[in-house]
Design an enzyme around this catalytic site. Sequence first.
Site: not given
Ligand code: SAM
Length: 284
Positions: A138-139, A156, A158, A163
Amino acid sequence: MDDLWYSEYDTPNVRFSIKVNAQLHSEQSDYQKIAVYDSPEFGRFLTLDGVLMLTERDEFIYHEMITHVPMAVGPDTKRVLLIGGGDGGAARELGKYPDIERIDVVEIDQRVVAVCKQYLPRTACGFDNPKVRLHFNDGLRFVRSAEEEYDLIIVDSTDPSGPGEVLFTKEFYGNCLKALRRNGIMVNQHESPFYGEDAKAMKAAHKRIVSVFPLARVYQAHIPTYPSGQWLFGFASKGPHPLKDLDAARWNALGIPTRYYNTNLHRGSFYLANYIEEALSENE
Ligand code: SAM
């Protein structure tokens, strides 16, 4: 056979749809529903919990703008923390900089990385870079233990639900400030100004970032498959200004290949419409 369509509701009254050839993958991970589709117009695309994340055809816009804008301002970026970014696109763009020594990617869901490696190699190739260290965590939790360790943090993530919600909190931004070195920069995907829910998320994020960082600006890009086509990014820093400290000559001399970003567009992207400036200034 009837046409197949992927649809996403931008509001209860507005639907965005893409004609689909086939759904290539679908699974429920510990964190979210992960799906990949193939489409005639946008190529393959990834959705998480039914929300479109990226398409092969227009992902370059988002991934170039979330990386090259801060990289053109922070001249000595050696250590980067990339939170989220499970598709590898941002890591791919950062891999174009020879002077970066380390890219810590902190992605909560290892199934997103596995699915992108299998179906979206054009972005997942970013993980092949030996400078990338992938952490499945988790970030928010990861950044708590970092102190003056990074020159650049890229969030970067969601949207602020599920999450990703914790990555839009004042606590998280405070931890990012602590984790940044002197003159450090934080860039985040900052939602959108047009539709209600997105604009609410944009204002809330901006209010918290402004309360934590000494400098906070917002810039924009046109992303056809994102709600309203207009997407925003946050640029916050411990010092560098995104326009005054842009060294266009130095960045251009690097000869980094891009299809969207250039240093003129960099400048233009920070000039926003009046209604967006007004919405942002409500919280400044
Ligand atoms: N790059 C893409 C865009 O164009 O928007 C989408 C971004 S990327 C797929 C988003 C990532 O953030 C997802 O893989 C998700 O699992 C991750 N994510 C969500 N909550 C998070 C958290 N608390 N810590 C780390 N990663 C997280």
